[in-house]
Design a protein around this motif. Structure first.
Motif, PDB file in Angstrom:
ATOM      1  N   LYS A   1       0.882  -1.233   0.028  1.00 39.43           N
ATOM      2  CA  LYS A   1      -0.151   0.079   0.034  1.00 39.43           C
ATOM      3  C   LYS A   1       0.920   1.165   0.015  1.00 39.43           C
ATOM      4  CE  LYS A   1      -3.777  -2.288  -0.267  1.00 39.43           C
ATOM      5  NZ  LYS A   1      -4.629  -2.053  -1.609  1.00 39.43           N
ATOM      6  N   SER A   2       1.847   1.250   0.782  1.00 37.89           N
ATOM      7  CA  SER A   2       2.692   2.350   0.871  1.00 37.89           C
ATOM      8  C   SER A   2       4.277   1.910   1.234  1.00 37.89           C
ATOM      9  CB  SER A   2       2.148   3.535   1.896  1.00 37.89           C
ATOM     10  OG  SER A   2       2.195   3.287   3.076  1.00 37.89           O
ATOM     11  N   LEU A   3       5.257   2.726   1.074  1.00 40.01           N
ATOM     12  CA  LEU A   3       6.430   2.708   1.517  1.00 40.01           C
ATOM     13  C   LEU A   3       6.928   4.230   1.998  1.00 40.01           C
ATOM     14  CD1 LEU A   3       9.014   0.923   2.192  1.00 40.01           C
ATOM     15  CD2 LEU A   3       9.682   1.548  -0.094  1.00 40.01           C
ATOM     16  N   ALA A   4       7.278   4.312   3.173  1.00 45.37           N
ATOM     17  CA  ALA A   4       7.662   5.661   3.656  1.00 45.37           C
ATOM     18  C   ALA A   4       8.650   5.511   4.562  1.00 45.37           C
ATOM     19  CB  ALA A   4       6.085   6.255   4.328  1.00 45.37           C
ATOM     20  N   MET A   5       9.303   6.981   4.553  1.00 45.78           N
ATOM     21  CA  MET A   5      10.432   7.189   5.698  1.00 45.78           C
ATOM     22  C   MET A   5       9.927   7.706   6.837  1.00 45.78           C
ATOM     23  SD  MET A   5      13.459   6.468   6.277  1.00 45.78           S
ATOM     24  CE  MET A   5      14.374   6.347   4.551  1.00 45.78           C
ATOM     25  N   GLU A   6       9.873   7.278   7.942  1.00 45.72           N
ATOM     26  CA  GLU A   6       9.235   7.603   9.195  1.00 45.72           C
ATOM     27  C   GLU A   6      10.577   7.590  10.467  1.00 45.72           C
ATOM     28  OE1 GLU A   6       5.752   5.917  10.641  1.00 45.72           O
ATOM     29  OE2 GLU A   6       4.606   6.735   9.138  1.00 45.72           O
ATOM     30  N   ASN A   7      10.807   8.679  10.752  1.00 44.08           N
ATOM     31  CA  ASN A   7      11.670   8.986  11.976  1.00 44.08           C
ATOM     32  C   ASN A   7      13.057   8.183  11.757  1.00 44.08           C
ATOM     33  OD1 ASN A   7       9.907  10.664  13.467  1.00 44.08           O
ATOM     34  ND2 ASN A   7       8.926   8.810  14.049  1.00 44.08           N
ATOM     35  N   GLY A   8      13.641   8.325  10.615  1.00 42.60           N
ATOM     36  CA  GLY A   8      14.897   7.307  10.158  1.00 42.60           C
ATOM     37  C   GLY A   8      14.836   5.835   9.755  1.00 42.60           C
ATOM     38  N   LYS A   9      13.427   5.479   9.666  1.00 36.84           N
ATOM     39  CA  LYS A   9      13.270   4.068   9.343  1.00 36.84           C
ATOM     40  C   LYS A   9      12.307   3.924   8.153  1.00 36.84           C
ATOM     41  CE  LYS A   9      14.124   2.097  13.993  1.00 36.84           C
ATOM     42  NZ  LYS A   9      13.646   1.232  14.834  1.00 36.84           N
ATOM     43  N   LEU A  10      12.268   2.882   7.490  1.00 38.86           N
ATOM     44  CA  LEU A  10      11.282   2.704   6.430  1.00 38.86           C
ATOM     45  C   LEU A  10      10.021   1.973   6.635  1.00 38.86           C
ATOM     46  CD1 LEU A  10      13.793   1.857   3.158  1.00 38.86           C
ATOM     47  CD2 LEU A  10      12.069   3.579   3.525  1.00 38.86           C
ATOM     48  N   LYS A  11       8.936   2.252   6.468  1.00 37.76           N
ATOM     49  CA  LYS A  11       7.769   1.700   7.010  1.00 37.76           C
ATOM     50  C   LYS A  11       7.118   1.420   5.770  1.00 37.76           C
ATOM     51  CE  LYS A  11       3.330   2.440   9.504  1.00 37.76           C
ATOM     52  NZ  LYS A  11       2.441   3.194   9.931  1.00 37.76           N
ATOM     53  N   LEU A  12       6.741  -0.223   5.789  1.00 34.02           N
ATOM     54  CA  LEU A  12       6.056  -0.516   4.534  1.00 34.02           C
ATOM     55  C   LEU A  12       4.509  -1.115   5.195  1.00 34.02           C
ATOM     56  CD1 LEU A  12       7.511  -3.074   1.905  1.00 34.02           C
ATOM     57  CD2 LEU A  12       5.259  -3.549   3.075  1.00 34.02           C
TER      58      LEU A  12
ATOM     59  N   ASP B   1      16.010   2.742  -4.353  1.00 39.40           N
ATOM     60  CA  ASP B   1      17.177   3.280  -4.390  1.00 39.40           C
ATOM     61  C   ASP B   1      17.897   3.353  -3.011  1.00 39.40           C
ATOM     62  OD1 ASP B   1      19.331   5.726  -4.496  1.00 39.40           O
ATOM     63  OD2 ASP B   1      18.251   5.993  -6.397  1.00 39.40           O
ATOM     64  N   LYS B   2      19.485   3.047  -3.158  1.00 41.27           N
ATOM     65  CA  LYS B   2      20.274   2.943  -2.012  1.00 41.27           C
ATOM     66  C   LYS B   2      20.251   4.138  -1.204  1.00 41.27           C
ATOM     67  CE  LYS B   2      23.521  -0.709  -2.025  1.00 41.27           C
ATOM     68  NZ  LYS B   2      25.043  -1.072  -1.793  1.00 41.27           N
ATOM     69  N   LYS B   3      19.834   5.426  -1.796  1.00 35.18           N
ATOM     70  CA  LYS B   3      19.999   6.527  -0.863  1.00 35.18           C
ATOM     71  C   LYS B   3      18.993   6.460   0.312  1.00 35.18           C
ATOM     72  CE  LYS B   3      16.852   9.402  -3.957  1.00 35.18           C
ATOM     73  NZ  LYS B   3      16.884  10.839  -4.912  1.00 35.18           N
ATOM     74  N   TYR B   4      17.914   5.665  -0.051  1.00 31.04           N
ATOM     75  CA  TYR B   4      16.830   5.503   0.878  1.00 31.04           C
ATOM     76  C   TYR B   4      17.261   4.453   2.187  1.00 31.04           C
ATOM     77  CZ  TYR B   4      14.190   8.549  -2.176  1.00 31.04           C
ATOM     78  OH  TYR B   4      13.770   9.373  -2.919  1.00 31.04           O
ATOM     79  N   GLU B   5      18.262   3.667   1.934  1.00 28.29           N
ATOM     80  CA  GLU B   5      18.589   2.770   2.649  1.00 28.29           C
ATOM     81  C   GLU B   5      18.391   2.915   4.237  1.00 28.29           C
ATOM     82  OE1 GLU B   5      21.720  -1.359   3.150  1.00 28.29           O
ATOM     83  OE2 GLU B   5      21.957   0.253   1.545  1.00 28.29           O
ATOM     84  N   ALA B   6      17.514   1.979   4.800  1.00 30.18           N
ATOM     85  CA  ALA B   6      17.537   2.113   6.414  1.00 30.18           C
ATOM     86  C   ALA B   6      16.870   0.793   6.774  1.00 30.18           C
ATOM     87  CB  ALA B   6      16.596   3.539   6.663  1.00 30.18           C
ATOM     88  N   SER B   7      16.908   0.777   8.195  1.00 27.60           N
ATOM     89  CA  SER B   7      16.122  -0.349   8.540  1.00 27.60           C
ATOM     90  C   SER B   7      14.688  -0.568   8.365  1.00 27.60           C
ATOM     91  CB  SER B   7      16.194  -0.452  10.253  1.00 27.60           C
ATOM     92  OG  SER B   7      15.866   0.336  10.766  1.00 27.60           O
ATOM     93  N   VAL B   8      13.986  -1.464   8.202  1.00 28.20           N
ATOM     94  CA  VAL B   8      12.763  -1.855   7.537  1.00 28.20           C
ATOM     95  C   VAL B   8      11.850  -2.443   8.575  1.00 28.20           C
ATOM     96  CG1 VAL B   8      11.291  -2.279   5.517  1.00 28.20           C
ATOM     97  CG2 VAL B   8      13.862  -1.785   5.195  1.00 28.20           C
ATOM     98  N   TYR B   9      10.450  -1.728   8.637  1.00 29.64           N
ATOM     99  CA  TYR B   9       9.568  -2.588   9.310  1.00 29.64           C
ATOM    100  C   TYR B   9       8.169  -2.618   8.540  1.00 29.64           C
ATOM    101  CZ  TYR B   9       7.666   1.707  11.360  1.00 29.64           C
ATOM    102  OH  TYR B   9       7.065   3.044  11.582  1.00 29.64           O
ATOM    103  N   ALA B  10       7.478  -3.565   8.915  1.00 25.82           N
ATOM    104  CA  ALA B  10       6.244  -3.612   7.904  1.00 25.82           C
ATOM    105  C   ALA B  10       4.893  -3.758   8.961  1.00 25.82           C
ATOM    106  CB  ALA B  10       6.225  -4.658   6.978  1.00 25.82           C
ATOM    107  N   ASN B  11       3.715  -3.013   8.632  1.00 21.63           N
ATOM    108  CA  ASN B  11       2.649  -3.208   9.382  1.00 21.63           C
ATOM    109  C   ASN B  11       1.893  -3.546   8.588  1.00 21.63           C
ATOM    110  OD1 ASN B  11       3.265  -2.881  11.975  1.00 21.63           O
ATOM    111  ND2 ASN B  11       3.542  -0.543  11.752  1.00 21.63           N
ATOM    112  N   MET B  12       0.580  -4.418   8.757  1.00 17.55           N
ATOM    113  CA  MET B  12      -0.693  -4.613   7.793  1.00 17.55           C
ATOM    114  C   MET B  12      -1.462  -3.390   8.056  1.00 17.55           C
ATOM    115  SD  MET B  12      -3.178  -8.034   8.062  1.00 17.55           S
ATOM    116  CE  MET B  12      -1.841  -9.027   7.994  1.00 17.55           C
TER     117      MET B  12
END
Length: 265
Positions: free
Chosen positions: A102-113, A137-148
């Motif tokens: 549904k979305s991929l966003a940068m939140e507080n230095g982490k990627l939220k899927l 893109d690697k410029k967005y590389e950060a730790s990732v977490y996902a929520n339904m």
């Protein structure tokens, strides 16, 4: 009247600033969905999980190419010198209809899927393993977490995933040596001191030791056993783990003791 206009202008600017600040804390991140790949048969079948992949070796150990006729049938090119991959892999099932991002966003230095699981009301006659591959893109590389994605306005319990495929809300974390999601409080050994409550795990042959991530070390650390040593010692850089007696260990950093490992009570 002029003072009133000035006050309204200041209020309006303040509201605009707040809106801008709020937006800046959560920014959409562009991605490309990879096509014409498949999950290899020798990849372990697990419940829905997410992986962050940063190199060809790991990617090729999980996915194979499914080329079709024509230009559109070629697998989407992935250049790991410029990109990384987020993969969502579902379990083999006859009711799964796929994983929808549904979305991929940068939140507080982490990627939220944010994702949705699509399920079929009428099961198929065969089992399938659905997955989704995002190229970022690697410029967005950060730790990732996902929520339904919430349903009817309510969050889904247990719908969270970290980039190792574990569910933090249920207390699971990834262990490199166990090669699985584990409950850290169930390990045999635990540290006190500067990394209090950090789990300590050994490989079956005791040639490697794992310190699970904690407040001091944000990533799991693997220490290798020093060969031909009179005392059991495991080393990684400036870190030295020494066994001082049965089920008792000392961890030093630059020759300074920072923690003791012991049997969990």
């Amino acid at each position: 009247m002029l003072n009133l206009i000035n006050k309204l202008t200041i209020i309006g600017f303040s509201i605009f600033s707040l809106i801008t600040f709020a937006c800046s804390s959560s920014d959409e991140v562009p991605y490309t969905l990879a096509k014409n790949y498949f999950v290899k048969n020798d990849y372990p079948d697990r419940n829905l999980h997410m992986l962050k992949i940063t190199n060809d070796e790991k990617f090729n150990s999980i996915f194979g190419t499914a080329s079709l006729m024509g230009e559109k049938g070629k697998p989407t090119e992935i250049d790991f010198s410029k990109n990384f991959v987020i993969a969502m892999i579902d379990e083999t099932s006859n009711t799964s209809a796929g994983v929808s991002v549904k979305s991929l966003a940068m939140e507080n230095g982490k990627l939220k899927l944010t994702y949705e699981l699509e399920r079929k009301q009428n099961p198929d006659t065969a089992n399938f393993r659905h997955f989704t591959i995002l190229i970022v893109d690697k410029k967005y590389e950060a730790s990732v977490y996902a929520n339904m994605a919430p349903q009817n306005g309510y969050p889904i319990t247990g719908g969270d995933l970290d980039d190792s495929g574990c569910k933090p809300s249920t207390g699971y974390s990834w262990s490199i040596l166990e090669n699985d999601c584990i409950q850290p409080w169930m390990t045999k050994y635990v540290f006190d001191g500067e990394i209090a409550n950090a789990p300590l795990i050994f490989s079956k042959d005791h040639t490697k030791a794992e310190i699970m991530r904690n407040s001091k070390f944000p990533e799991n650390l693997i220490l290798d056993k020093k060969p031909k040593s009179k005392v059991n010692t495991w080393i990684k850089g400036d870190l030295v783990l020494t066994q001082i007696k049965k089920d008792s260990f000392v961890l030093k950093e630059k020759n300074r003791e920072i923690a003791k490992g012991k049997l969990r009570e």
